[in-house]
Motif scaffolding. Structure first.
Motif, PDB file in Angstrom:
ATOM      1  N   ILE A 169       1.368  -1.339   0.104  1.00  0.00           N
ATOM      2  CA  ILE A 169      -0.445   0.560  -0.214  1.00  0.00           C
ATOM      3  C   ILE A 169       0.913   1.192  -0.376  1.00  0.00           C
ATOM      4  O   ILE A 169       0.732   1.979  -0.862  1.00  0.00           O
ATOM      5  N   VAL A 170       1.604   1.074   0.485  1.00  0.00           N
ATOM      6  CA  VAL A 170       2.796   2.477   0.613  1.00  0.00           C
ATOM      7  C   VAL A 170       3.677   2.382  -0.413  1.00  0.00           C
ATOM      8  O   VAL A 170       4.269   3.597  -1.354  1.00  0.00           O
ATOM      9  N   PHE A 171       3.764   1.672  -1.366  1.00  0.00           N
ATOM     10  CA  PHE A 171       4.241   1.666  -2.974  1.00  0.00           C
ATOM     11  C   PHE A 171       2.913   2.449  -3.478  1.00  0.00           C
ATOM     12  O   PHE A 171       4.036   2.942  -3.997  1.00  0.00           O
ATOM     13  N   VAL A 172       1.778   2.018  -3.538  1.00  0.00           N
ATOM     14  CA  VAL A 172       1.213   2.605  -3.985  1.00  0.00           C
ATOM     15  C   VAL A 172       0.975   4.235  -4.182  1.00  0.00           C
ATOM     16  O   VAL A 172       1.124   4.598  -5.146  1.00  0.00           O
ATOM     17  N   ILE A 173       0.495   4.201  -3.227  1.00  0.00           N
ATOM     18  CA  ILE A 173       0.291   5.702  -2.204  1.00  0.00           C
ATOM     19  C   ILE A 173       2.247   6.290  -3.177  1.00  0.00           C
ATOM     20  O   ILE A 173       1.540   7.611  -4.124  1.00  0.00           O
ATOM     21  N   PHE A 174       2.716   6.164  -3.006  1.00  0.00           N
ATOM     22  CA  PHE A 174       4.040   6.556  -3.829  1.00  0.00           C
ATOM     23  C   PHE A 174       4.282   6.729  -5.523  1.00  0.00           C
ATOM     24  O   PHE A 174       3.792   7.523  -5.465  1.00  0.00           O
ATOM     25  N   GLY A 175       4.017   5.410  -6.071  1.00  0.00           N
ATOM     26  CA  GLY A 175       3.995   5.338  -6.839  1.00  0.00           C
ATOM     27  C   GLY A 175       2.890   6.722  -7.688  1.00  0.00           C
ATOM     28  O   GLY A 175       3.208   6.669  -8.735  1.00  0.00           O
ATOM     29  N   VAL A 176       1.536   6.794  -7.178  1.00  0.00           N
ATOM     30  CA  VAL A 176       0.510   7.584  -7.648  1.00  0.00           C
ATOM     31  C   VAL A 176       1.382   8.823  -7.335  1.00  0.00           C
ATOM     32  O   VAL A 176       1.316  10.065  -7.788  1.00  0.00           O
ATOM     33  N   VAL A 177       1.896   8.735  -5.940  1.00  0.00           N
ATOM     34  CA  VAL A 177       1.839  10.762  -5.909  1.00  0.00           C
ATOM     35  C   VAL A 177       3.206  11.413  -6.857  1.00  0.00           C
ATOM     36  O   VAL A 177       3.247  12.112  -7.029  1.00  0.00           O
ATOM     37  N   ALA A 178       4.209  10.027  -7.350  1.00  0.00           N
ATOM     38  CA  ALA A 178       5.322  10.499  -8.057  1.00  0.00           C
ATOM     39  C   ALA A 178       5.051  10.104  -9.143  1.00  0.00           C
ATOM     40  O   ALA A 178       5.974  10.817  -9.858  1.00  0.00           O
ATOM     41  N   ALA A 179       3.804   9.217  -9.673  1.00  0.00           N
ATOM     42  CA  ALA A 179       3.113   9.559 -11.120  1.00  0.00           C
ATOM     43  C   ALA A 179       3.836   8.919 -11.696  1.00  0.00           C
ATOM     44  O   ALA A 179       4.296   8.622 -13.240  1.00  0.00           O
ATOM     45  N   ILE A 180       4.344   7.850 -11.582  1.00  0.00           N
ATOM     46  CA  ILE A 180       5.036   6.011 -11.459  1.00  0.00           C
ATOM     47  C   ILE A 180       4.004   5.230 -11.713  1.00  0.00           C
ATOM     48  O   ILE A 180       4.108   4.897 -12.796  1.00  0.00           O
ATOM     49  N   LEU A 181       3.072   5.074 -11.394  1.00  0.00           N
ATOM     50  CA  LEU A 181       2.017   4.226 -11.724  1.00  0.00           C
ATOM     51  C   LEU A 181       0.784   5.036 -11.972  1.00  0.00           C
ATOM     52  O   LEU A 181       0.056   5.931 -11.714  1.00  0.00           O
ATOM     53  N   ASP A 182       0.596   4.042 -13.195  1.00  0.00           N
ATOM     54  CA  ASP A 182      -0.979   4.918 -13.923  1.00  0.00           C
ATOM     55  C   ASP A 182      -2.258   4.181 -13.010  1.00  0.00           C
ATOM     56  O   ASP A 182      -2.346   3.202 -12.579  1.00  0.00           O
ATOM     57  N   PHE A 183      -3.518   4.966 -13.295  1.00  0.00           N
ATOM     58  CA  PHE A 183      -4.632   4.535 -13.053  1.00  0.00           C
ATOM     59  C   PHE A 183      -5.365   3.139 -12.925  1.00  0.00           C
ATOM     60  O   PHE A 183      -5.574   3.042 -11.875  1.00  0.00           O
ATOM     61  N   GLU A 184      -5.281   2.444 -13.721  1.00  0.00           N
ATOM     62  CA  GLU A 184      -5.764   0.788 -14.074  1.00  0.00           C
ATOM     63  C   GLU A 184      -4.711   0.298 -12.940  1.00  0.00           C
ATOM     64  O   GLU A 184      -4.979  -0.680 -12.510  1.00  0.00           O
ATOM     65  N   THR A 185      -3.130   0.677 -13.191  1.00  0.00           N
ATOM     66  CA  THR A 185      -1.726  -0.649 -12.384  1.00  0.00           C
ATOM     67  C   THR A 185      -2.825  -0.401 -10.719  1.00  0.00           C
ATOM     68  O   THR A 185      -2.919  -0.531  -9.876  1.00  0.00           O
ATOM     69  N   TRP A 186      -2.383   1.120  -9.826  1.00  0.00           N
ATOM     70  CA  TRP A 186      -2.208   1.335  -9.111  1.00  0.00           C
ATOM     71  C   TRP A 186      -4.249   1.364  -8.853  1.00  0.00           C
ATOM     72  O   TRP A 186      -3.562   0.063  -7.290  1.00  0.00           O
TER      73      TRP A 186
END
Length: 127
Positions: free
Chosen positions: A69-86
């Motif tokens: 979950i923390v990885f997902v949060i950082f991925g969304v904030v850093a714009a690394i993960l797109d919507f479908e992925t996160w």
């Protein structure tokens, strides 16, 4: 960007990840450092006979789930993960955590045949 119900639900999901990670890490902290097994493998609010035996499994489930979950949060904030992925990662992680906790709790509380329960009740508590 037009605000609609879909965007509102996405924001709710994203904002819900923060308390979810907090509570899962807090439970892992209690198990690992405080040796508090009061929330380990509960079934109908009752702990198993030996909660320390199942504490490592609950600890692992909470640490892995909280870390993802923390990885997902950082991925969304850093714009690394797109919507479908996160959203997929977050949803699967939440469901995995629920199922894993359920499995551990059911394994910690084995099914006792009714006949054995009646025999133990007749004998009474042994001193």
């Amino acid at each position: 960007m037009i605000f609609n119900a879909s965007i509102a639900l996405n924001w709710i999901l994203f904002l819900a990840l923060f308390p979810i990670a907090f509570f899962w890490f807090r439970r892992a902290w209690r198990i690992l450092f405080r040796r508090d097994f009061s929330e380990v493998a509960l079934k109908r609010g009752m702990p198993p006979a030996d909660p320390a035996r199942f504490a490592p499994y609950t600890l692992a489930v909470n640490l892995i789930g909280g870390g993802v979950i923390v990885f997902v949060i950082f991925g969304v904030v850093a714009a690394i993960l797109d919507f479908e992925t996160w959203t997929a990662i977050a949803g699967v992680t939440i469901w995995f955590k629920f199922f894993a906790d359920y499995i551990v709790s059911r394994h910690a509380h084995p099914i006792v045949p009714r006949r054995k329960k009646l025999e133990e009740a007749k004998q009474g508590p042994e001193a």
